[in-house]
Design a protein around this motif. Structure first.
Motif, PDB file in Angstrom:
ATOM      1  N   HIS A 226      26.260  27.064 -13.491  1.00  9.74           N
ATOM      2  CA  HIS A 226      26.508  26.830 -14.912  1.00  9.74           C
ATOM      3  C   HIS A 226      27.803  27.519 -15.354  1.00  9.74           C
ATOM      4  O   HIS A 226      28.333  28.387 -14.660  1.00  9.74           O
ATOM      5  CB  HIS A 226      25.336  27.351 -15.750  1.00  9.74           C
ATOM      6  N   TRP A 227      28.311  27.126 -16.541  1.00 10.89           N
ATOM      7  CA  TRP A 227      29.481  27.810 -17.095  1.00 10.89           C
ATOM      8  C   TRP A 227      29.059  28.616 -18.312  1.00 10.89           C
ATOM      9  O   TRP A 227      28.110  28.279 -19.015  1.00 10.89           O
ATOM     10  CB  TRP A 227      30.595  26.825 -17.448  1.00 10.89           C
ATOM     11  N   ARG A 228      29.781  29.696 -18.545  1.00 10.33           N
ATOM     12  CA  ARG A 228      29.505  30.580 -19.672  1.00 10.33           C
ATOM     13  C   ARG A 228      30.818  31.109 -20.250  1.00 10.33           C
ATOM     14  O   ARG A 228      31.841  31.154 -19.570  1.00 10.33           O
ATOM     15  CB  ARG A 228      28.631  31.769 -19.238  1.00 10.33           C
ATOM     16  N   GLU A 229      30.756  31.507 -21.529  1.00  7.95           N
ATOM     17  CA  GLU A 229      31.883  32.200 -22.159  1.00  7.95           C
ATOM     18  C   GLU A 229      31.734  33.686 -21.829  1.00  7.95           C
ATOM     19  O   GLU A 229      30.767  34.329 -22.234  1.00  7.95           O
ATOM     20  CB  GLU A 229      31.882  31.987 -23.675  1.00  7.95           C
ATOM     21  N   LEU A 230      32.699  34.222 -21.082  1.00 12.19           N
ATOM     22  CA  LEU A 230      32.589  35.584 -20.573  1.00 12.19           C
ATOM     23  C   LEU A 230      33.237  36.589 -21.522  1.00 12.19           C
ATOM     24  O   LEU A 230      34.358  36.389 -21.997  1.00 12.19           O
ATOM     25  CB  LEU A 230      33.253  35.685 -19.196  1.00 12.19           C
TER      26      LEU A 230
END
Length: 334
Positions: A218-222
């Motif tokens: 998945h992608w996330r805002e880091l």
């Protein structure tokens, strides 16, 4: 009385009473001289014709030299320039080959290091922190070293102070305070660590952690800590790296032991109970950690600008997307 002597006219003796004596001889001499002069004139005329012909040939050759040798000279210059271009290309190819050789040598050295790390893991049944880092860096090294549209990390402004509940402002957030480290000085890709198990106070036992497995793919805002502030780092894809070091490894020195205890649900226990729980899972007293690879794939500039304005207490524009809602992103490889 002596009579008149011979009469002379110039060098011609006319004899007595003006009568010529050697006229015929002189005439013959003049004829010879005239013939010689005519012959000389004919010779000069022939020579003049030859000179005219030579001059004509020279002019023809001159015109030819003015046309063709210039082309020949240009051809020589062009050939020399082409040779110089070829030489430069050859030198460039040599430099590229040398660079490729250095790159391959570096890659070979890295592969040897990774091979040694894998051998150590197989032979010893566990992996040290340094060996684990070699394996993690080898995996992350396959990703691009730069990303168009992602500002230099040093130029990014803080969003909030540490301890702020970022989930109140942003969806799909990934924030692992003091457990996230960069893979290089470029501060583009990162590694995040968490305990392999979580403690269940109700069951008074350890259960396998599912944090990393739930994020994989998945992608996330880091968001990451910088001093006492939090900075938005970009949009990241998560990679499960647990298979590289089964069972976990001691966390790197940059990872906070207190954050590891807090994440493992041990912070609320009494000190004696906490020590006992840790000894059950890790007799060494160090909680084993598993790793999550974080690949930077974009930067949400709309989110970043909105968070900056929120941190300054300014209102957003009418056409601005609220943080956490879908916004335009710049992705790489997605």
């Amino acid at each position: 009385m002596r009579g008149p002597g011979p009469i002379t006219y110039g060098k011609i003796d006319l004899g007595e009473k003006g009568e010529p004596t050697d006229l015929e001889n002189k005439y013959d001499e003049l004829q010879v001289v005239r013939d010689e002069l005519n012959a000389r004139c004919a010779e000069l005329e022939a020579q003049n014709k030859r000179l005219h012909l030579t001059n004509k040939n020279l002019w023809t050759e001159k015109n030819t030299l003015e046309q063709h040798p210039l082309e020949t000279y240009s051809d020589v210059i062009e050939a020399a320039e082409n040779m110089d271009i070829d030489a430069q290309a050859f030198r460039h190819n040599i430099a590229s080959l040398r660079e490729d050789c250095r790159s391959l040598e570096g890659r070979l050295e890295k592969l040897n290091t990774v091979n040694s790390a894998l051998r150590s893991r197989i032979q010893n049944g566990c992996v040290s922190t340094s060996v684990a880092r070699v394996l993690y860096d080898d995996f992350m090294g396959a990703f691009p070293s730069s990303l168009v549209g992602r500002p230099d990390f040093a130029s990014l402004q803080p969003i909030v102070k540490t301890g702020t509940q970022l989930c109140l402002y942003v969806d799909r957030i990934l924030y692992m305070p003091r457990r996230t480290i960069w893979t290089s000085d470029a501060r583009l890709h990162a590694l995040a660590f968490g305990p392999t198990d979580h403690y269940d106070p109700t069951l008074r036992s350890w259960i396998q952690a599912t944090d990393i497995s739930g994020l994989s793919g998945h992608w996330r805002e880091l968001f990451v800590d910088v001093g006492d502030s939090v900075v938005y780092a970009g949009t990241y894809r998560c990679h499960d790296l647990r298979y590289l070091c089964p069972g976990g490894t001691p966390p790197p020195e940059l990872v906070s032991p207190l954050e590891m205890l807090h994440t493992a649900n041990l912070w609320a226990l009494e000190p004696a109970d906490r020590t006992q729980a840790i000894n059950v899972l890790a007799p060494s007293g160090i909680l084993p950690a598993e790793c999550l690879g974080l690949q930077c794939i974009g930067f949400n500039m709309t989110l970043y600008e909105a968070l900056k304005r929120r941190s300054r207490g300014t209102k957003r524009g009418a056409d601005e997307v609220e943080p956490g809602l879908p916004a335009k992103r710049q992705y790489l490889g997605q």
